[in-house]
Design a protein around this motif. Structure first.
Motif, mmCIF file in Angstrom:
data_model
loop_
_atom_site.group_PDB
_atom_site.id
_atom_site.type_symbol
_atom_site.label_atom_id
_atom_site.label_comp_id
_atom_site.label_asym_id
_atom_site.label_seq_id
_atom_site.Cartn_x
_atom_site.Cartn_y
_atom_site.Cartn_z
ATOM 1 N N GLU A 121 51.618 8.526 18.663
ATOM 2 C CA GLU A 121 50.754 7.801 17.731
ATOM 3 C C GLU A 121 51.557 6.835 16.867
ATOM 4 O OE1 GLU A 121 48.583 10.520 15.359
ATOM 5 O OE2 GLU A 121 47.553 11.479 17.046
ATOM 6 N N MET A 122 52.782 7.219 16.540
ATOM 7 C CA MET A 122 53.606 6.424 15.635
ATOM 8 C C MET A 122 54.476 5.401 16.360
ATOM 9 S SD MET A 122 52.874 7.658 12.590
ATOM 10 C CE MET A 122 54.246 7.222 11.516
ATOM 11 N N ALA A 123 54.435 5.397 17.680
ATOM 12 C CA ALA A 123 55.354 4.563 18.452
ATOM 13 C C ALA A 123 55.185 3.078 18.165
ATOM 14 C CB ALA A 123 55.176 4.835 19.947
ATOM 15 N N GLY A 124 53.990 2.652 17.784
ATOM 16 C CA GLY A 124 53.771 1.243 17.489
ATOM 17 C C GLY A 124 54.253 0.820 16.122
ATOM 18 N N ARG A 125 54.775 1.782 15.322
ATOM 19 C CA ARG A 125 55.223 1.465 13.963
ATOM 20 C C ARG A 125 56.704 1.741 13.748
ATOM 21 N NH1 ARG A 125 50.304 5.051 12.255
ATOM 22 N NH2 ARG A 125 51.236 5.367 10.204
ATOM 23 N N TYR A 126 57.238 2.758 14.444
ATOM 24 C CA TYR A 126 58.626 3.159 14.230
ATOM 25 C C TYR A 126 59.271 3.522 15.561
ATOM 26 C CZ TYR A 126 56.711 3.517 9.570
ATOM 27 O OH TYR A 126 56.068 3.224 8.408
ATOM 28 N N CYS A 127 60.584 3.440 15.575
ATOM 29 C CA CYS A 127 61.374 3.880 16.719
ATOM 30 C C CYS A 127 62.131 5.141 16.304
ATOM 31 C CB CYS A 127 62.343 2.787 17.161
ATOM 32 S SG CYS A 127 63.422 3.273 18.510
ATOM 33 N N PHE A 128 61.808 6.264 16.926
ATOM 34 C CA PHE A 128 62.437 7.541 16.581
ATOM 35 C C PHE A 128 63.515 7.879 17.603
ATOM 36 C CE2 PHE A 128 58.208 7.721 14.717
ATOM 37 C CZ PHE A 128 58.472 8.183 13.444
ATOM 38 N N LEU A 129 64.666 8.303 17.110
ATOM 39 C CA LEU A 129 65.781 8.645 17.975
ATOM 40 C C LEU A 129 66.436 9.916 17.461
ATOM 41 C CD1 LEU A 129 67.664 7.692 20.345
ATOM 42 C CD2 LEU A 129 69.106 6.651 18.559
ATOM 43 N N PRO A 130 66.611 10.933 18.323
ATOM 44 C CA PRO A 130 67.298 12.153 17.876
ATOM 45 C C PRO A 130 68.699 11.856 17.366
ATOM 46 C CG PRO A 130 66.182 12.556 19.967
ATOM 47 C CD PRO A 130 66.087 11.070 19.700
ATOM 48 N N TRP A 131 69.058 12.515 16.295
ATOM 49 C CA TRP A 131 70.367 12.333 15.664
ATOM 50 C C TRP A 131 71.503 12.500 16.662
ATOM 51 C CZ3 TRP A 131 71.970 11.207 10.660
ATOM 52 C CH2 TRP A 131 73.271 11.566 10.303
ATOM 53 N N THR A 132 71.366 13.483 17.548
ATOM 54 C CA THR A 132 72.439 13.778 18.497
ATOM 55 C C THR A 132 72.586 12.711 19.578
ATOM 56 O OG1 THR A 132 70.872 15.147 19.743
ATOM 57 C CG2 THR A 132 72.300 16.261 18.151
ATOM 58 N N GLU A 133 71.574 11.853 19.724
ATOM 59 C CA GLU A 133 71.635 10.806 20.747
ATOM 60 C C GLU A 133 72.020 9.447 20.172
ATOM 61 O OE1 GLU A 133 68.025 10.701 22.977
ATOM 62 O OE2 GLU A 133 67.943 12.891 23.224
ATOM 63 N N ALA A 134 72.254 9.393 18.878
ATOM 64 C CA ALA A 134 72.529 8.110 18.228
ATOM 65 C C ALA A 134 73.984 7.708 18.432
ATOM 66 C CB ALA A 134 72.212 8.198 16.744
ATOM 67 N N ASP A 135 74.190 6.538 19.020
ATOM 68 C CA ASP A 135 75.546 6.015 19.160
ATOM 69 C C ASP A 135 75.920 5.215 17.915
ATOM 70 O OD1 ASP A 135 74.140 3.647 19.397
ATOM 71 O OD2 ASP A 135 74.497 3.436 21.555
ATOM 72 N N GLU A 136 77.069 4.582 17.955
ATOM 73 C CA GLU A 136 77.544 3.852 16.774
ATOM 74 C C GLU A 136 76.597 2.726 16.382
ATOM 75 O OE1 GLU A 136 81.559 1.445 15.271
ATOM 76 O OE2 GLU A 136 81.567 2.600 17.145
ATOM 77 N N ALA A 137 76.041 2.048 17.380
ATOM 78 C CA ALA A 137 75.118 0.949 17.087
ATOM 79 C C ALA A 137 73.844 1.471 16.438
ATOM 80 C CB ALA A 137 74.794 0.188 18.373
ATOM 81 N N ALA A 138 73.353 2.611 16.925
ATOM 82 C CA ALA A 138 72.137 3.188 16.347
ATOM 83 C C ALA A 138 72.374 3.613 14.906
ATOM 84 C CB ALA A 138 71.675 4.369 17.194
ATOM 85 N N ARG A 139 73.507 4.228 14.652
ATOM 86 C CA ARG A 139 73.800 4.650 13.277
ATOM 87 C C ARG A 139 73.960 3.446 12.354
ATOM 88 N NH1 ARG A 139 75.166 10.154 12.963
ATOM 89 N NH2 ARG A 139 75.287 11.102 15.035
ATOM 90 N N ALA A 140 74.482 2.373 12.891
ATOM 91 C CA ALA A 140 74.637 1.163 12.092
ATOM 92 C C ALA A 140 73.297 0.536 11.746
ATOM 93 C CB ALA A 140 75.513 0.153 12.832
#
Length: 309
Positions: free
Chosen positions: A21-40
């Protein structure tokens, strides 16, 4: 990765239907899958009070704007570090208060009446030997440490089963017919059941120590649906082993998910796996609160349920 939608790193699982339901408003990513670019690029983090977010973790997220706790608690989110970065912190207050209070009452009744041990004994064929009288709760005093949303609901439930209610005063005005006590030791001494419904964190760390347990006494019961850190575990194990208190019912442990070995063999201890606040209804309410917090921040500049700095 995130396109035009704010990237939210999640430190706990969310329901698939809600994410869709929220996919059209936010991009959710599990903390453990976040690379350096995602954290930035992450603009928000979802966590909870137990997992929290440390100053070092905050420092590794340069674009961070919002830290959202999925529950009411936020004790392990570094509020000072967040404020220094102008990162807002929000939570989900009063989404699970009733079910936590219900669970606390269930633990109190089960402990007083000895339900788990009786159940095991009857199933093992010891019917007649187990039919000794067990104490009830009517007319007894419930001492509540943490007379907030959960504590007030528990007080109402306790009144419904005929208990008197006392509480530990903490920067609050007197609460109607409930009796205030200034110290945990005094409250424990006046209580038949001491129930913990307070926040965790440094302010309540080991609030229930050997002195408080001694004051509760050999007929007293301890119920903890707050945080494991509120109780000095070593002191509790000793008090239970010596008979300094009559029993304990714990939904949370300081060492969770590890259970202290002596507790595993104690019939006067009831343990549940930190699920007092979990129900289908509260799960829905927490997701709704999270949506309001995210939308409030990213659409209006103010989360719906901010935490005071």
């Amino acid at each position: 990765m995130q396109g035009k939608h704010p990237l939210v790193l999640t430190r706990l699982p969310l329901d698939a239907d809600w994410l869709a339901e929220m996919a059209g408003r936010y991009c959710f990513l599990p903390w453990t899958e976040a690379d350096e670019a995602a954290r930035a690029g992450a603009r928000a983090v979802l966590t909870n009070g137990s997992t929290g977010l440390s100053a070092a973790e905050l420092a590794a997220l340069p674009a961070l704007e919002l830290v959202a706790s999925f529950g009411a608690g936020y004790e392990n989110i570094d509020l000072r570090a967040a404020a220094a970065r102008n990162v807002r912190v929000c939570h989900a207050p009063d989404t699970n208060s009733q079910v936590v209070a219900d669970h606390a009452l269930a633990l109190m009744l089960a402990l007083a009446r000895g339900i788990p041990a009786l159940d095991r004994g009857v199933k093992a064929g010891r019917w007649e030997s187990l039919r000794a009288p067990r104490p009830g709760l009517r007319g007894k005093t419930l001492g509540i440490v943490g007379l907030g949303n959960i504590g007030h609901r528990l007080a109402e439930l306790a009144g419904a089963v005929g208990m008197r209610v006392a509480y530990l005063r903490h920067r609050t005005a007197p609460a109607g017919a409930y009796a205030p006590y200034e110290t945990a030791i005094a409250l424990a001494a006046a209580s038949d059941v001491l129930a913990l419904t307070c926040p965790g964190g440094p302010g309540t760390h080991h609030l229930v120590n050997a002195q408080v347990l001694h004051a509760l006494g050999p007929r007293g019961l301890l119920v903890n649906v707050a945080r494991g850190s509120v109780v000095d575990t070593a002191a509790l194990v000793q008090a239970l082993a010596r008979g300094d208190i009559a029993g304990a019912a714990l939904d949370v442990l300081e060492t969770e998910p590890e259970v202290p070995l002596p507790m595993r063999a104690m019939d006067h201890v009831i343990l549940t796996p930190h699920l007092a606040g979990r129900s289908p209804e509260t799960r829905i309410a927490q997701h709704e609160a999270l949506a309001r917090n995210l939308d409030g921040w990213f659409r209006q500049g103010t989360p719906a349920h901010p935490v005071a700095a």
